[in-house]
Enzyme design. Structure first.
Site, PDB file in Angstrom:
ATOM      1  N   GLU A  41      50.897  17.416  54.986  1.00  0.00           N
ATOM      2  CA  GLU A  41      50.550  17.832  53.620  1.00  0.00           C
ATOM      3  C   GLU A  41      50.415  16.639  52.669  1.00  0.00           C
ATOM      4  O   GLU A  41      51.182  16.483  51.711  1.00  0.00           O
ATOM      5  CB  GLU A  41      51.584  18.820  53.083  1.00  0.00           C
ATOM      6  CG  GLU A  41      51.568  20.141  53.808  1.00  0.00           C
ATOM      7  CD  GLU A  41      52.373  21.220  53.081  1.00  0.00           C
ATOM      8  OE1 GLU A  41      53.207  20.894  52.220  1.00  0.00           O
ATOM      9  OE2 GLU A  41      52.147  22.407  53.385  1.00  0.00           O
ATOM     10  N   GLU A  85      50.926  26.713  58.966  1.00  0.00           N
ATOM     11  CA  GLU A  85      52.241  27.037  58.398  1.00  0.00           C
ATOM     12  C   GLU A  85      52.120  28.257  57.518  1.00  0.00           C
ATOM     13  O   GLU A  85      51.159  28.392  56.743  1.00  0.00           O
ATOM     14  CB  GLU A  85      52.745  25.905  57.490  1.00  0.00           C
ATOM     15  CG  GLU A  85      53.286  24.691  58.164  1.00  0.00           C
ATOM     16  CD  GLU A  85      53.882  23.728  57.119  1.00  0.00           C
ATOM     17  OE1 GLU A  85      54.312  24.179  56.043  1.00  0.00           O
ATOM     18  OE2 GLU A  85      53.877  22.524  57.389  1.00  0.00           O
TER      19      GLU A  85
HETATM   20  C1  GAL Z   1      55.371  22.866  53.547  1.00  0.00           C
HETATM   21  C2  GAL Z   1      55.806  21.696  54.413  1.00  0.00           C
HETATM   22  C3  GAL Z   1      56.855  22.099  55.412  1.00  0.00           C
HETATM   23  C4  GAL Z   1      57.901  22.948  54.779  1.00  0.00           C
HETATM   24  C5  GAL Z   1      57.250  24.133  54.130  1.00  0.00           C
HETATM   25  C6  GAL Z   1      58.219  25.096  53.494  1.00  0.00           C
HETATM   26  O1  GAL Z   1      54.895  22.419  52.332  1.00  0.00           O
HETATM   27  O2  GAL Z   1      54.704  21.167  55.087  1.00  0.00           O
HETATM   28  O3  GAL Z   1      57.409  20.924  55.971  1.00  0.00           O
HETATM   29  O4  GAL Z   1      58.613  22.194  53.839  1.00  0.00           O
HETATM   30  O5  GAL Z   1      56.391  23.697  53.136  1.00  0.00           O
HETATM   31  O6  GAL Z   1      57.553  26.157  52.873  1.00  0.00           O
END
Ligand code: GAL
Length: 687
Positions: A155, A311
């Site tokens: 990110e 994610e």
């Molecule tokens: C994203 C990140 C992850 C985790 C996640 C939690 O922004 O890439 O590592 O922190 O959020 O929602």
């Protein structure tokens, strides 16, 4: 160099799994993890995203053994790996040896170590070390059969998208020298005669810091461009290393949906697979609507090719003020929505819920209660369902409408205080226009303002404040060839250096649209003007414009209140074999729906007679089959009319002419591929 033929991920199913952080757990747990992953149907995990300090414990001292074992355990369990280069965050020893690599904020405060992403994107030390670490990872693991994808950093820009340190200032100057050649070029571009800002030496040029008053808007815009480019350069440093060591492995970096800080059009040129992290807020019952726009962007970044939801949360996140869990069924429909929009899988942050640290209250596939946790049951059930959807892998979304996303216009309208109004939000406009098309039954792609537009019957441009000749020419050619175009307010206003086009807005779009904007006429907070369109009256809050329609344009709607009473609000002009609409106002959602209904009809496209924002339909198709996802995001059942002979891949087989979709229900209807994608409408029997 950009990649014309992206490398494909070696996976013969929809991807299902999540971020895996084994270094937070004793080794015995890894075996338990793999057993449960297999039980849940996990086939891909992302690791080791934040593990650099555990992999290189002192300069040049590598501790590979634990990761070797993790990878072997996963491989033995049949689980593939999206291998991170582990450069998402620097080790403390590196930061302390080189404190100058820490980022600064706009007020000149150095941001401390103690979270993640503790680096300045321009830092030469950081750049040298990420290249070294990426190479070490690639040489160690690039040939391992379990590794099917490179996950570069994590990110970009999530925490530090811009940096104001002296190194960034020097880099900004170099970037400006590349762009403008010499100081005369810079002074001319920045229009320095206003408020006496002429520069006579490069050392005088600084990033826009807090100043005595409003800062030069072109300086602000260039700093946004530079900030995005600085992170892109950082990304490319790793990509180049990975391409050299493992030319056959695909590369990605996880995006953050429609993210202001980075021009993802340019990032996507340098990766093989687009991946996205999506966190729609379960507290917002309409979160699926902007999510659909985000996914429209993801599939469009590489021309319609499938992407991957890398994610999402199984339930609650832990970074909002109030972190509401996902009700039973919500995670399922959110995941299937992404698949509907072209994601070849559904992945999570993270596999096992942490016991400590910043994310211990963030849900995971395997919650604190382990196998007994609700999230485990629900994610495992999703894993089983994804197997039933194997056929959609690789299929492409059929969309006939595209929305123009232009980062320059987004930055320029949000970086400066010096505008007719601070209320014309670029993102809000994009979302509102998209929401209207969504309500009327369309899945919307996104596209650059230079196209390509040829696969679309309708192109909408909610805002294109910064417009250059190439964009105008592309839009003109599209309309001339028969396309339908709709352009929103405050477009065609300035050129790339933020100089107002001669003669004012809409500048290079003036002939195409057949209008001239005499003056923007923002609406005070809390009030609204009105527009009459086809017998209906609609609010125009935020923004209106004094428009002069040329003779060859027709006035479709006029203002009915205020100073602009009786003046044109919406125009339409025929051009070549196509037509171009202009909307000189911000209109409330019902007004946009009314307008888009007309525009869709003008483009020869269907629109739902009755609308329900909770109903979403999206068609993915391969050569022979249309897969139409029918998603009910709401709390009440909906009944839809469906094509004859459809089979529900998630149901019990053939579906008759009407389908009742329960709350949070999803059907995936397979039908022989038609000339047009099936257009699903609410049935008359729906209450
Ligand atoms: C994203 C990140 C992850 C985790 C996640 C939690 O922004 O890439 O590592 O922190 O959020 O929602």
């Amino acid at each position: 160099m950009t990649d014309a033929t992206p490398r494909r991920i070696r996976l013969d199913a929809l991807a299902f799994g999540g971020d895996y952080n084994p270094d937070q757990w004793p080794e015995a747990v890894w075996h338990e993890d793999v057993r449960l992953m297999r039980e849940a149907g996990v086939n891909l995990v992302s690791l080791p995203v934040f593990s650099w300090p555990q992999l290189e414990t002192a300069p040049g001292v590598y501790e590979w053994a634990w990761l070797d074992r993790v990878i072997d355990v996963l491989w033995a369990g049949g689980i593939r790996i999206d291998l991170a280069t582990a450069t998402a965050t620097p080790p403390a020893w590196l930061v302390r040896a080189h404190p100058e690599m820490l980022p600064w904020d706009a007020d000149g405060r150095r941001l401390e170590f103690g979270s993640r992403q503790a680096y300045c994107p321009s830092s030469p030390v950081w750049r040298e070390h990420v290249a070294r670490m990426a190479r070490a990872m690639a040489e160690r693991y690039g040939q391992h059969p379990a590794v099917v994808l490179w996950h570069v950093s994590n990110e970009y820009g999530d925490h530090v998208a811009r940096c104001w340190c002296p190194e960034s200032a020097a880099h900004f100057r170099r970037w400006l020298q590349d762009r403008y050649g010499d100081l005369d070029g810079l002074n001319e571009a920045w229009g320095v005669n206003v408020w006496g800002q002429r520069y006579t030496a490069w050392e005088q040029v600084e990033p826009p810091r807090r100043a005595t008053g409003p800062v030069n808007p072109t300086q602000l815009l260039d700093f946004e461009r530079f900030g995005s480019d600085a992170l892109l350069e950082l990304f490319r440093i790793e990509v180049d290393v990975l391409r050299e060591v493992t030319p056959e492995l695909p590369v990605t970096t996880n995006f953050m949906s429609l993210f202001r800080e980075l021009d993802y059009w340019r990032f996507a040129e340098h990766e093989d697979l687009v991946t996205d992290d999506a966190y729609p807020d379960p507290a917002d019952p309409r979160a699926h609507v902007p999510a659909a726009l985000n996914y429209g962007l993801m599939r469009s970044l590489k021309g319609g090719q499938p992407w991957l939801l890398l994610e999402q949360a199984a339930s609650a996140v832990s970074w909002r003020d109030v972190n509401v869990p996902k009700a039973p069924g919500r995670m399922r429909i959110d995941s299937l929505q992404a698949v509907a929009h072209g994601s070849d899988g559904a992945m999570f942050f993270q596999w096992r819920q942490a016991r400590y640290g910043q994310e211990k209250f963030h849900s995971a596939m395997l919650g604190h209660r382990g196998e007994s946790s609700r999230t485990f049951r629900e994610t495992a059930a999703l894993g089983r369902e994804l197997k039933r959807l194997a056929a959609v892998r690789g299929a492409r979304v059929r969309s006939r409408v595209a929305l123009v996303v232009d980062w320059d216009s987004w930055w320029a309208t949000s970086a400066t205080e010096s505008l007719p109004s601070q209320r014309l939000g670029w993102l809000q406009q994009a979302r509102d226009w998209h929401a209207a098309l969504h309500a009327l039954g369309h899945a919307v792609d996104t596209v650059r303002a230079t196209g390509p537009f040829d696969r679309y019957d309708l192109v909408v441009v909610p805002n294109l404040y910064v417009t250059d000749d190439a964009q105008a020419a592309a839009l003109e050619a599209y309309v001339a060839a028969g396309g339908t175009l709709a352009v929103g307010p405050f477009s065609g206003v300035v050129d790339r250096t933020e100089k107002v086009h001669p003669g004012g807005a809409p500048g290079p779009l003036r002939d195409l649209l057949g209008v001239e904007v005499d003056e923007p006429w923002p609406v005070p907070d809390g009030s609204a003007e009105q527009i009459e369109l086809g017998g209906g009256r609609y609010d125009a809050p935020v923004w209106t414009e004094w428009i002069e329609a040329r003779d060859d344009a027709s006035v479709v709607a006029a203002f009915t209140t205020g100073v602009l009473d009786g003046r044109p609000a919406i125009t339409r002009r025929e051009h070549g074999s196509g037509r171009a609409w202009y909307l000189g106002a911000v209109t409330a959602p019902d007004g946009l729906v009314a307008l888009m209904r007309r525009v869709l009809a003008d483009a020869g496209l269907p629109a739902r007679e009755r609308t329900d924002p909770d109903l979403e339909t999206v068609t993915r198709a391969d050569e022979h089959t249309d897969y139409t996802f029918v998603l009910n995001h709401g709390a009440r059942a909906v009944t839809v009319d469906v094509p004859d002979g459809a089979t529900d891949l998630l149901g019990d087989g053939p579906v008759r002419a009407q389908l009742v979709v329960p709350p949070l229900g999803v059907a995936v209807l397979a039908t022989p591929r038609g000339a047009e994608p099936p257009f699903i409408t609410l049935s008359d029997t729906t209450e």
